[in-house]
Design a protein around this motif. Structure first.
Motif, PDB file in Angstrom:
ATOM      1  N   LYS A 108       0.837  -1.207   0.000  1.00 59.64           N
ATOM      2  CA  LYS A 108       0.000   0.000   0.000  1.00 59.64           C
ATOM      3  C   LYS A 108       0.870   1.255   0.000  1.00 59.64           C
ATOM      4  CE  LYS A 108      -3.790   2.242   2.395  1.00 59.64           C
ATOM      5  NZ  LYS A 108      -4.741   2.203   3.510  1.00 59.64           N
ATOM      6  N   SER A 109       1.927   1.248   0.814  1.00 59.58           N
ATOM      7  CA  SER A 109       2.791   2.429   0.890  1.00 59.58           C
ATOM      8  C   SER A 109       3.571   2.665  -0.403  1.00 59.58           C
ATOM      9  CB  SER A 109       3.762   2.311   2.063  1.00 59.58           C
ATOM     10  OG  SER A 109       4.777   1.369   1.792  1.00 59.58           O
ATOM     11  N   LYS A 110       3.771   1.620  -1.197  1.00 56.30           N
ATOM     12  CA  LYS A 110       4.525   1.717  -2.453  1.00 56.30           C
ATOM     13  C   LYS A 110       3.621   1.773  -3.685  1.00 56.30           C
ATOM     14  CE  LYS A 110       8.519   1.133  -0.322  1.00 56.30           C
ATOM     15  NZ  LYS A 110       9.616   2.047  -0.296  1.00 56.30           N
ATOM     16  N   GLY A 111       2.300   1.734  -3.467  1.00 57.17           N
ATOM     17  CA  GLY A 111       1.362   1.799  -4.590  1.00 57.17           C
ATOM     18  C   GLY A 111       1.276   0.499  -5.394  1.00 57.17           C
ATOM     19  N   ILE A 112       1.572  -0.630  -4.774  1.00 57.36           N
ATOM     20  CA  ILE A 112       1.493  -1.928  -5.451  1.00 57.36           C
ATOM     21  C   ILE A 112       0.116  -2.518  -5.172  1.00 57.36           C
ATOM     22  CG2 ILE A 112       2.474  -4.252  -5.612  1.00 57.36           C
ATOM     23  CD1 ILE A 112       5.106  -3.022  -4.476  1.00 57.36           C
ATOM     24  N   PRO A 113      -0.671  -2.794  -6.211  1.00 58.60           N
ATOM     25  CA  PRO A 113      -2.021  -3.314  -5.994  1.00 58.60           C
ATOM     26  C   PRO A 113      -2.007  -4.775  -5.552  1.00 58.60           C
ATOM     27  CG  PRO A 113      -1.544  -3.254  -8.326  1.00 58.60           C
ATOM     28  CD  PRO A 113      -0.372  -2.613  -7.632  1.00 58.60           C
ATOM     29  N   GLY A 114      -3.072  -5.180  -4.876  1.00 63.42           N
ATOM     30  CA  GLY A 114      -3.223  -6.566  -4.468  1.00 63.42           C
ATOM     31  C   GLY A 114      -4.082  -6.661  -3.229  1.00 63.42           C
ATOM     32  N   SER A 115      -4.684  -7.823  -3.046  1.00 60.72           N
ATOM     33  CA  SER A 115      -5.550  -8.043  -1.895  1.00 60.72           C
ATOM     34  C   SER A 115      -5.065  -9.243  -1.090  1.00 60.72           C
ATOM     35  CB  SER A 115      -6.993  -8.319  -2.356  1.00 60.72           C
ATOM     36  OG  SER A 115      -7.055  -9.581  -3.014  1.00 60.72           O
ATOM     37  N   TYR A 116      -5.539  -9.326   0.129  1.00 65.33           N
ATOM     38  CA  TYR A 116      -5.223 -10.457   0.992  1.00 65.33           C
ATOM     39  C   TYR A 116      -5.632 -11.762   0.296  1.00 65.33           C
ATOM     40  CZ  TYR A 116      -5.016 -13.385   5.163  1.00 65.33           C
ATOM     41  OH  TYR A 116      -4.709 -14.374   6.066  1.00 65.33           O
ATOM     42  N   GLU A 117      -6.838 -11.771  -0.248  1.00 64.47           N
ATOM     43  CA  GLU A 117      -7.362 -12.980  -0.884  1.00 64.47           C
ATOM     44  C   GLU A 117      -6.511 -13.392  -2.089  1.00 64.47           C
ATOM     45  OE1 GLU A 117      -9.238 -10.238  -0.135  1.00 64.47           O
ATOM     46  OE2 GLU A 117     -10.205 -11.083   1.633  1.00 64.47           O
ATOM     47  N   GLY A 118      -6.119 -12.427  -2.914  1.00 68.12           N
ATOM     48  CA  GLY A 118      -5.304 -12.738  -4.085  1.00 68.12           C
ATOM     49  C   GLY A 118      -3.938 -13.269  -3.700  1.00 68.12           C
ATOM     50  N   LEU A 119      -3.333 -12.675  -2.681  1.00 71.51           N
ATOM     51  CA  LEU A 119      -2.032 -13.150  -2.214  1.00 71.51           C
ATOM     52  C   LEU A 119      -2.149 -14.561  -1.643  1.00 71.51           C
ATOM     53  CD1 LEU A 119      -0.672  -9.919  -0.495  1.00 71.51           C
ATOM     54  CD2 LEU A 119       0.245 -11.007  -2.558  1.00 71.51           C
ATOM     55  N   LYS A 120      -3.115 -14.767  -0.768  1.00 71.47           N
ATOM     56  CA  LYS A 120      -3.238 -16.073  -0.120  1.00 71.47           C
ATOM     57  C   LYS A 120      -3.560 -17.174  -1.136  1.00 71.47           C
ATOM     58  CE  LYS A 120      -4.980 -18.545   3.794  1.00 71.47           C
ATOM     59  NZ  LYS A 120      -5.761 -18.512   5.004  1.00 71.47           N
ATOM     60  N   ARG A 121      -4.444 -16.891  -2.070  1.00 78.01           N
ATOM     61  CA  ARG A 121      -4.795 -17.887  -3.089  1.00 78.01           C
ATOM     62  C   ARG A 121      -3.556 -18.314  -3.864  1.00 78.01           C
ATOM     63  NH1 ARG A 121      -5.817 -16.009  -7.965  1.00 78.01           N
ATOM     64  NH2 ARG A 121      -6.716 -14.104  -7.150  1.00 78.01           N
ATOM     65  N   ASN A 122      -2.752 -17.366  -4.275  1.00 75.27           N
ATOM     66  CA  ASN A 122      -1.542 -17.675  -5.042  1.00 75.27           C
ATOM     67  C   ASN A 122      -0.478 -18.358  -4.180  1.00 75.27           C
ATOM     68  OD1 ASN A 122      -1.657 -16.705  -7.964  1.00 75.27           O
ATOM     69  ND2 ASN A 122      -2.652 -15.052  -6.841  1.00 75.27           N
ATOM     70  N   ILE A 123      -0.343 -17.938  -2.946  1.00 68.84           N
ATOM     71  CA  ILE A 123       0.618 -18.572  -2.039  1.00 68.84           C
ATOM     72  C   ILE A 123       0.256 -20.042  -1.827  1.00 68.84           C
ATOM     73  CG2 ILE A 123       1.373 -18.681   0.382  1.00 68.84           C
ATOM     74  CD1 ILE A 123       1.246 -15.544   0.338  1.00 68.84           C
ATOM     75  N   MET A 124      -1.006 -20.303  -1.572  1.00 67.04           N
ATOM     76  CA  MET A 124      -1.419 -21.685  -1.312  1.00 67.04           C
ATOM     77  C   MET A 124      -1.206 -22.559  -2.546  1.00 67.04           C
ATOM     78  SD  MET A 124      -1.905 -21.532   1.812  1.00 67.04           S
ATOM     79  CE  MET A 124      -2.384 -23.227   2.058  1.00 67.04           C
ATOM     80  N   ARG A 125      -1.417 -22.005  -3.717  1.00 66.04           N
ATOM     81  CA  ARG A 125      -1.201 -22.779  -4.943  1.00 66.04           C
ATOM     82  C   ARG A 125       0.293 -23.007  -5.189  1.00 66.04           C
ATOM     83  NH1 ARG A 125      -2.670 -19.443  -8.446  1.00 66.04           N
ATOM     84  NH2 ARG A 125      -0.592 -18.837  -9.040  1.00 66.04           N
ATOM     85  N   GLU A 126       1.098 -21.994  -4.955  1.00 59.94           N
ATOM     86  CA  GLU A 126       2.522 -22.063  -5.281  1.00 59.94           C
ATOM     87  C   GLU A 126       3.343 -22.848  -4.260  1.00 59.94           C
ATOM     88  OE1 GLU A 126       4.092 -21.091  -8.023  1.00 59.94           O
ATOM     89  OE2 GLU A 126       2.274 -20.327  -8.941  1.00 59.94           O
ATOM     90  N   SER A 127       3.081 -22.664  -2.961  1.00 61.92           N
ATOM     91  CA  SER A 127       3.956 -23.271  -1.947  1.00 61.92           C
ATOM     92  C   SER A 127       3.215 -23.951  -0.805  1.00 61.92           C
ATOM     93  CB  SER A 127       4.855 -22.194  -1.347  1.00 61.92           C
ATOM     94  OG  SER A 127       4.066 -21.291  -0.575  1.00 61.92           O
ATOM     95  N   GLY A 128       1.894 -23.875  -0.805  1.00 60.67           N
ATOM     96  CA  GLY A 128       1.147 -24.439   0.313  1.00 60.67           C
ATOM     97  C   GLY A 128       1.385 -23.683   1.609  1.00 60.67           C
ATOM     98  N   GLY A 129       1.934 -22.471   1.521  1.00 62.25           N
ATOM     99  CA  GLY A 129       2.191 -21.656   2.709  1.00 62.25           C
ATOM    100  C   GLY A 129       3.548 -21.921   3.348  1.00 62.25           C
ATOM    101  N   ASN A 130       4.415 -22.648   2.653  1.00 62.96           N
ATOM    102  CA  ASN A 130       5.734 -22.982   3.183  1.00 62.96           C
ATOM    103  C   ASN A 130       6.766 -21.968   2.679  1.00 62.96           C
ATOM    104  OD1 ASN A 130       8.210 -24.064   3.881  1.00 62.96           O
ATOM    105  ND2 ASN A 130       7.911 -25.993   2.794  1.00 62.96           N
ATOM    106  N   PRO A 131       7.305 -21.111   3.558  1.00 62.04           N
ATOM    107  CA  PRO A 131       8.272 -20.103   3.112  1.00 62.04           C
ATOM    108  C   PRO A 131       9.609 -20.706   2.663  1.00 62.04           C
ATOM    109  CG  PRO A 131       8.076 -20.050   5.492  1.00 62.04           C
ATOM    110  CD  PRO A 131       7.027 -21.005   4.985  1.00 62.04           C
ATOM    111  N   SER A 132       9.857 -21.967   3.002  1.00 58.34           N
ATOM    112  CA  SER A 132      11.100 -22.637   2.596  1.00 58.34           C
ATOM    113  C   SER A 132      10.934 -23.486   1.334  1.00 58.34           C
ATOM    114  CB  SER A 132      11.602 -23.526   3.737  1.00 58.34           C
ATOM    115  OG  SER A 132      11.846 -22.757   4.881  1.00 58.34           O
ATOM    116  N   ALA A 133       9.768 -23.437   0.712  1.00 61.62           N
ATOM    117  CA  ALA A 133       9.519 -24.254  -0.476  1.00 61.62           C
ATOM    118  C   ALA A 133      10.492 -23.885  -1.588  1.00 61.62           C
ATOM    119  CB  ALA A 133       8.083 -24.056  -0.950  1.00 61.62           C
ATOM    120  N   GLN A 134      10.957 -24.897  -2.298  1.00 64.56           N
ATOM    121  CA  GLN A 134      11.850 -24.675  -3.437  1.00 64.56           C
ATOM    122  C   GLN A 134      11.514 -25.699  -4.508  1.00 64.56           C
ATOM    123  OE1 GLN A 134      15.974 -23.620  -2.801  1.00 64.56           O
ATOM    124  NE2 GLN A 134      16.616 -25.000  -4.425  1.00 64.56           N
ATOM    125  N   ASN A 135      11.350 -25.222  -5.738  1.00 59.42           N
ATOM    126  CA  ASN A 135      11.033 -26.085  -6.866  1.00 59.42           C
ATOM    127  C   ASN A 135      12.340 -26.487  -7.546  1.00 59.42           C
ATOM    128  OD1 ASN A 135      10.445 -27.058  -9.449  1.00 59.42           O
ATOM    129  ND2 ASN A 135       8.534 -25.916  -9.520  1.00 59.42           N
TER     130      ASN A 135
END
Length: 173
Positions: free
Chosen positions: A83-110
């Motif tokens: 928000k402070s940098k003017g980057i658009p996005g919502s909580y729902e959009g971020l969470k949906r993509n995070i769950m698809r990409e890594s299942g919420g694991n910050p250490s995930a690596q493909n």
């Protein structure tokens, strides 16, 4: 057409329709059932509310302070920076993509896709490769692609430039 043929056709239609309805109900049930990662995250979210903040005020919890060290806290912190940098996005959009990409694991690596085969595996919550992270890193976040807030914010910045917003991303990006 004989009566017997009409009866057979009617029976086949009924059986076909029943099969479709049954299949549709099963698909809906599977879609609504939380995945293992989501179930684990919900457990983590419920557990994290009992962790006290390090500020010394035992009446406040980490999630109440807005700095919980879990997926919810990382997304909220990223949203503040976005928000402070003017980057658009919502909580729902971020969470949906995070769950698809890594299942919420910050250490995930493909280690198997085309990027990994070229020596630049996707990393972190939103599976960002190092060159993309470096190009879209947002000042004020950590310089590590595996830092949850830095990963989310850089990925959202990239998605904003490429797709208009992380909310517009519905598959690998």
């Amino acid at each position: 057409m004989t009566t017997i043929n009409r009866t057979r056709i009617a029976r086949l239609r009924t059986i076909g329709l029943t099969g479709l309805v049954t299949t549709g109900a099963a698909a809906a049930a599977l879609t609504l059932m939380p995945a293992n990662a989501q179930a684990a995250e919900m457990t983590q979210a419920h557990t994290s509310t009992a962790v006290t903040a390090s500020s010394g005020d035992s009446s406040r919890t980490a999630s109440q302070a807005g700095s919980a060290n879990n997926l919810d806290g990382w997304i909220k912190k990223s949203l503040q920076i976005m928000k402070s940098k003017g980057i658009p996005g919502s909580y729902e959009g971020l969470k949906r993509n995070i769950m698809r990409e890594s299942g919420g694991n910050p250490s995930a690596q493909n280690n198997w896709d085309v990027n990994a085969k070229k020596g630049t595996p996707s990393k972190g919550l939103l599976q960002v490769i190092d060159p993309t992270f470096n190009a879209y890193h947002v000042a004020g976040t950590a310089g590590s692609v595996t830092d949850p807030v830095a990963n989310i914010t850089a990925a959202a910045n990239y998605a904003a430039h490429r797709y208009g917003s992380i909310d517009n991303v519905n598959s690998a990006y």
